[in-house]
Enzyme design. Structure first.
Site, PDB file in Angstrom:
ATOM      1  N   ARG A 542       0.835  -1.215   0.000  1.00 42.72           N
ATOM      2  CA  ARG A 542       0.000   0.000   0.000  1.00 42.72           C
ATOM      3  C   ARG A 542       0.865   1.260   0.000  1.00 42.72           C
ATOM      4  O   ARG A 542       0.479   2.284  -0.572  1.00 42.72           O
ATOM      5  CB  ARG A 542      -0.906   0.003   1.223  1.00 42.72           C
ATOM      6  CG  ARG A 542      -1.916  -1.140   1.241  1.00 42.72           C
ATOM      7  CD  ARG A 542      -2.966  -0.987   0.156  1.00 42.72           C
ATOM      8  NE  ARG A 542      -3.962  -2.061   0.201  1.00 42.72           N
ATOM      9  CZ  ARG A 542      -3.893  -3.165  -0.501  1.00 42.72           C
ATOM     10  NH1 ARG A 542      -2.868  -3.349  -1.339  1.00 42.72           N
ATOM     11  NH2 ARG A 542      -4.838  -4.083  -0.429  1.00 42.72           N
ATOM     12  N   LYS A 578      -6.236   1.352   1.893  1.00 38.51           N
ATOM     13  CA  LYS A 578      -7.313   0.389   1.780  1.00 38.51           C
ATOM     14  C   LYS A 578      -7.148  -0.710   2.827  1.00 38.51           C
ATOM     15  O   LYS A 578      -6.111  -1.334   2.947  1.00 38.51           O
ATOM     16  CB  LYS A 578      -7.311  -0.235   0.374  1.00 38.51           C
ATOM     17  CG  LYS A 578      -8.440  -1.225   0.138  1.00 38.51           C
ATOM     18  CD  LYS A 578      -8.386  -1.777  -1.277  1.00 38.51           C
ATOM     19  CE  LYS A 578      -9.495  -2.799  -1.482  1.00 38.51           C
ATOM     20  NZ  LYS A 578      -9.467  -3.370  -2.849  1.00 38.51           N
TER      21      LYS A 578
END
Length: 595
Positions: A542, A578
């Site tokens: 991420r 996320k």
């Protein structure tokens, strides 16, 4: 084999495969083995064992003939290739001392025979003692090679010079054989050379050519095989059994056969020379010796009738002068055939040894290549685990790692660069450039300062690496493996700038870093892949996906480690990740100042 062992029924094609192999064996000449007498035995055998046996028979039947025809000349038994002959001539035969010992044993047998049969003389005593002294000296020097360190250096050098040189060992062998041969017939010179026919002819007042065994038997001189004094009043002793000289010469030919390092042609020449010398000695100065023995043996076989000898002039006995060369020639040919077989086997063994050595070297090279290939797929410690013999095939490899630094580096705009056009060979040139970029990254990670890092994989244009995956790379106290990954990330940024300058491109790279616990392992029975799993890996990914082009984004945990080591970092702020919500992230700008 593991996958097929789990199937309930056996593979039903084995019998047809065996039948095909049998046909191949028939074409290779293994037809006799397929007779009726062996069918019952074959039916009880495992088909795999049958195939192995047939293949073994075919290899044994064909390889010897093929090697002989391809590499060895038929009569001379020399190699067709000079380099092979040169290598063979440099082979050291450690058993040379044993050959000399066998020759000494033959010499002792000859001595025993001669002392028992031949009348004693000063020549016999002096020659045998001299030969024994010389042979023992040669034997002593030859056997020093087996236990070199126990003797003075001059003797060591002399022994090595003889044994390690084929020429020197051959010369010493020929000298030893010559001494044994001389000892076989030297006593012939002390025997009486008086012609018995001449003495008997004077008694009967006839010509020597007319004398036969009847005259010998009826002579008043009472000639017989038991008489040891000289014939016809001579002073030299009688040698009534000269055939024992021939027996001793045959023994000396056996001494020639034991020296395996002498070529078969060399042995043939040497044995023919020995035969020629002995026949010359037998036919010229020793001719009367064998003629007298023939007359005495024939006369001794006659039976008296009413006090007188009745004789027949027709004798069936073959003269020793004729029989001896025939016997020696047959013996020489037999020894020559034996020598050819021995040399042929030795040369084939040498070829097989060379082949085995070459195959072993090729196997070692292939093994080293496979290890390098495996190390390119798996880390070294993981590869060592899979190469261990005591490992079970179904064993899962995994390892829990306490603190691992994980990096994802992606070229964010490579998808825009990749276009499949005819001008770039349908996208191949784009992939070629990507391969060069990844190869540059691999070359950097192989440097010594980055030895704690391990490349995990590439996913498209994303490069994944980690550090601290095993005990040898994990530094719990100094955290050097974390600093090494941070330095590597900055090196990748610099390398990408260099690539853009020289390829006239504008690739933008995003890098995300994180630290934490992971689980490392290998997945897959075929094409196994080493990978790492865990929340740490997901967050590092991420950091890459939410990052900024040409910047290195790190988490708070990594920021705390690097800032303590004086790395320059910049606060970015809260980033929505996320599955994690908002996270506080930082940019890594540069390493610590060099003081």
């Amino acid at each position: 084999s593991n996958s097929t062992s789990n199937i309930g029924s056996p593979w039903n094609v084995e019998r047809q495969f065996y039948n095909h192999i049998s046909k191949e064996m028939k074409t290779m000449g293994i037809v006799d083995y397929m007779g009726k007498d062996n069918r019952n035995t074959q039916e009880n055998m495992n088909p795999e064992d049958e195939v192995d046996e047939f293949l073994g028979r075919a290899i044994d039947a064909r390889s010897i003939d093929r090697l002989r025809s391809e590499h060895v000349r038929k009569f001379l038994l020399t190699f067709r290739k000079p380099e092979l002959e040169k290598k063979y001539s440099k082979e050291v035969d450690d058993r040379f001392g044993a050959y000399v010992a066998c020759s000494c044993l033959v010499f002792l047998f000859i001595c025993c025979i001669q002392i028992t049969i031949v009348p004693h003389s000063t020549l016999m005593l002096g020659f045998y003692l001299s030969c024994l002294l010389v042979l023992v000296s040669v034997l002593f020097v030859s056997t020093i090679y087996c236990c070199v360190k126990l003797f003075p250096r001059p003797l060591q050098r002399l022994s090595k010079k003889i044994v390690q040189s084929k020429l020197n060992s051959t010369i010493v062998g020929v000298f030893t054989i010559s001494l044994v041969f001389l000892s076989a017939f030297v006593n012939m010179f002390v025997c009486s050379n008086q012609d018995l026919r001449v003495c008997v002819a004077e008694e009967y007042n006839t010509k020597p050519g007319n004398v036969n065994a009847c005259h010998i038997a009826n002579s008043y001189a009472n000639y017989s095989l038991d008489v040891e004094t000289g014939l016809c009043g001579g002073e030299q002793p009688n040698c009534n059994f000269p055939e024992y000289f021939t027996y001793c010469v045959l023994l000396s030919l056996l001494a020639c056969a034991v020296f395996l390092q002498i070529s078969s042609i060399g042995k043939l020449v040497l044995m023919l020379l020995i035969e020629l010398v002995y026949i010359i000695m037998m036919e010229v100065p020793g001719a009367t010796l064998f003629d007298n023995a023939d007359l005495l043996v024939t006369a001794n076989s006659l039976n008296p009738t009413n006090g007188t000898w009745t004789c027949s002039l027709k004798f069936s006995k073959v003269a020793l002068k004729i029989m001896t060369p025939i016997v020696i020639t047959v013996f020489v040919l037999a020894l020559y055939l034996h020598a050819q077989q021995v040399e042929s086997t030795a040369r084939l063994d040498f070829l097989w040894k060379l082949q085995a050595t070459e195959e072993k070297e090729e196997m070692e090279e292939l093994q080293a290549y496979n290890r390098r290939l495996l190390h390119n797929i798996l880390p070294k410690d993981v590869a060592a685990h899979f190469l261990a013999r005591e490992r079970r095939n179904d064993e899962l490899y995994y390892q829990s790692c306490e603190c691992v630094a994980v990096m994802f580096a992606s070229i964010s705009n490579f998808s825009e660069f990749y276009v499949e056009l005819e001008a770039n060979n349908e996208g191949v040139e784009c992939l070629r450039l990507l391969n060069e970029i990844i190869a540059d990254f691999d070359e950097i990670i192989s440097e010594e300062q980055f030895r704690q890092l391990e490349k995990i994989k590439t996913i498209g244009s994303t490069y994944m690496a980690a550090s601290g995956l095993n005990d040898s790379t994990y530094d719990k106290v100094g955290k050097t493996h974390i600093k090494a990954l941070a330095d590597y990330a900055m090196r990748l940024m610099d390398q990408m700038k260099y690539i853009n300058e020289h390829s006239f491109n504008n690739f933008q790279m995003k890098i995300g870093l994180n630290i934490g616990p992971v689980v490392a392992g290998v997945i897959g029975a075929r094409k196994p892949q080493y990978d790492i799993w865990g929340n740490t890996v997901n967050v590092a990914s991420r950091m890459d996906s939410t990052g900024v082009p040409d910047r290195i984004q790190v988490t708070t945990d990594l920021y705390q480690v690097l800032s303590a080591e004086s790395y320059h970092l910049e606060y970015r702020g809260l980033v929505k990740v996320k599955g994690k919500g908002e996270m506080c992230t930082y940019f890594l700008n540069e390493g610590p100042d060099i003081s």
